[in-house]
Scaffold this motif. Structure first.
Motif, PDB file in Angstrom:
ATOM      1  N   ALA A   1     -32.026 -30.372  28.969  1.00 18.53           N
ATOM      2  CA  ALA A   1     -33.140 -31.332  28.934  1.00 18.53           C
ATOM      3  C   ALA A   1     -33.780 -31.380  27.548  1.00 18.53           C
ATOM      4  CB  ALA A   1     -34.180 -30.964  29.986  1.00 18.53           C
ATOM      5  N   ILE A   2     -33.953 -30.215  26.929  1.00 15.71           N
ATOM      6  CA  ILE A   2     -34.549 -30.152  25.592  1.00 15.71           C
ATOM      7  C   ILE A   2     -33.683 -30.887  24.582  1.00 15.71           C
ATOM      8  CG2 ILE A   2     -35.101 -28.598  23.667  1.00 15.71           C
ATOM      9  CD1 ILE A   2     -35.936 -26.525  25.823  1.00 15.71           C
ATOM     10  N   ARG A   3     -32.378 -30.622  24.610  1.00 20.02           N
ATOM     11  CA  ARG A   3     -31.469 -31.260  23.660  1.00 20.02           C
ATOM     12  C   ARG A   3     -31.481 -32.781  23.819  1.00 20.02           C
ATOM     13  NH1 ARG A   3     -26.912 -26.625  24.480  1.00 20.02           N
ATOM     14  NH2 ARG A   3     -27.109 -25.609  22.439  1.00 20.02           N
ATOM     15  N   LYS A   4     -31.526 -33.227  25.057  1.00 21.46           N
ATOM     16  CA  LYS A   4     -31.536 -34.669  25.311  1.00 21.46           C
ATOM     17  C   LYS A   4     -32.792 -35.302  24.725  1.00 21.46           C
ATOM     18  CE  LYS A   4     -31.071 -38.048  29.046  1.00 21.46           C
ATOM     19  NZ  LYS A   4     -30.905 -38.242  30.519  1.00 21.46           N
ATOM     20  N   LYS A   5     -33.931 -34.633  24.890  1.00 23.36           N
ATOM     21  CA  LYS A   5     -35.194 -35.185  24.402  1.00 23.36           C
ATOM     22  C   LYS A   5     -35.283 -35.129  22.878  1.00 23.36           C
ATOM     23  CE  LYS A   5     -37.860 -34.286  28.609  1.00 23.36           C
ATOM     24  NZ  LYS A   5     -39.014 -33.577  29.209  1.00 23.36           N
ATOM     25  N   LEU A   6     -34.712 -34.084  22.275  1.00 22.07           N
ATOM     26  CA  LEU A   6     -34.723 -33.986  20.815  1.00 22.07           C
ATOM     27  C   LEU A   6     -33.753 -34.995  20.198  1.00 22.07           C
ATOM     28  CD1 LEU A   6     -34.867 -30.112  20.300  1.00 22.07           C
ATOM     29  CD2 LEU A   6     -36.745 -31.752  20.175  1.00 22.07           C
ATOM     30  N   ASN A   7     -32.752 -35.411  20.990  1.00 23.45           N
ATOM     31  CA  ASN A   7     -31.860 -36.505  20.616  1.00 23.45           C
ATOM     32  C   ASN A   7     -31.085 -36.243  19.325  1.00 23.45           C
ATOM     33  OD1 ASN A   7     -30.700 -39.031  21.107  1.00 23.45           O
ATOM     34  ND2 ASN A   7     -32.176 -40.073  19.789  1.00 23.45           N
ATOM     35  N   PHE A   8     -30.530 -35.037  19.217  1.00 19.78           N
ATOM     36  CA  PHE A   8     -29.714 -34.712  18.059  1.00 19.78           C
ATOM     37  C   PHE A   8     -28.259 -35.075  18.284  1.00 19.78           C
ATOM     38  CE2 PHE A   8     -32.870 -31.154  17.103  1.00 19.78           C
ATOM     39  CZ  PHE A   8     -33.511 -31.913  16.139  1.00 19.78           C
ATOM     40  N   LYS A   9     -27.592 -35.440  17.193  1.00 17.96           N
ATOM     41  CA  LYS A   9     -26.142 -35.563  17.239  1.00 17.96           C
ATOM     42  C   LYS A   9     -25.547 -34.157  17.270  1.00 17.96           C
ATOM     43  CE  LYS A   9     -26.328 -39.785  14.468  1.00 17.96           C
ATOM     44  NZ  LYS A   9     -25.962 -40.419  13.168  1.00 17.96           N
TER      45      LYS A   9
END
Length: 221
Positions: A195-203
């Protein structure tokens, strides 16, 4: 005095929890269906919600989603007889901070409540690449753009950034972030990390938090 909202349709459980939590020094309000629970939440001031999964009029999942639309920070703990990984993940994805399976130990529930309500009032700015975390304001930005995280997502991100450059094992994380010191399914950490990675939206190539297979995670600039 912290105010807890119990949304549960089994009267025996409500009375048991209400009596026990009041003896622990909490103020307690309750609702016996999802719709009533959400209306109470909208019109009251609460510090934590204990939410049954199976409720009349609105399910626990629906109540959780509705609460998160108006309040992203209040801790929500699911009380559930559901026990499959898929169902657990579903509950956490709707914004719950934790869950406890029925039947449960009252002492364990109290400890989980204390974890969710513990004081996090630190004055500190943390950074990781383009990420800036203001702990006092409970804010996260990426390249100065605001990112909305739940309380537990925020706690987990802060923990990894504070330990930047060090591998954090799942066991360490579950003990230090969840304050759980008994055998526990650490797979919950992966749900929150996704969930964190999705929200931070990093490649992929910009991922500042890497998974160490079979061990845990490491944050690096």
């Amino acid at each position: 005095m912290k105010h807890i909202l119990i949304v549960e349709d089994e009267e025996g459980i409500v009375q048991f929890l209400k009596q026990g939590l009041e003896e622990e020094g909490y103020q307690v309000s309750s609702a016996n269906n999802g719709l009533q629970g959400f209306e109470l939440f909208k019109n009251g001031r609460f510090d934590l919600v204990l939410l049954d999964w199976m409720l009349p009029k609105m399910t626990g999942i629906e109540v959780c989603k509705s609460i998160r639309e108006i309040n992203s920070k209040i801790p929500i703990i699911f009380l559930t007889a559901k026990d499959t990984v898929q169902e657990t993940v579903e509950g956490l994805k709707t914004g719950a901070n934790d869950y406890i399976k029925k039947p449960f130990s009252f002492d364990e529930l109290v400890e989980r409540i204390k974890v969710q309500l513990r004081d996090k009032s630190e004055q500190e700015i943390l950074t990781l690449g383009p990420i800036e975390i203001n702990i006092q304001k409970h804010s996260v930005t990426v390249d100065k753009n605001d990112v909305s995280l739940t309380q537990k997502e925020f706690d987990l991100l802060c923990y990894l950034v504070k330990n930047k450059g060090n591998v954090c094992s799942r066991t360490q994380i579950i003990q230090d972030v969840w304050d759980i010191h008994f055998e526990y399914d650490t797979g919950v950490i992966d749900v929150f990390m996704n969930a964190i990675r999705k929200k931070l939206n990093f490649k992929v190539e910009e991922d500042y938090i890497k998974t160490i297979r079979g061990i845990g995670y490491i944050a690096n600039d």
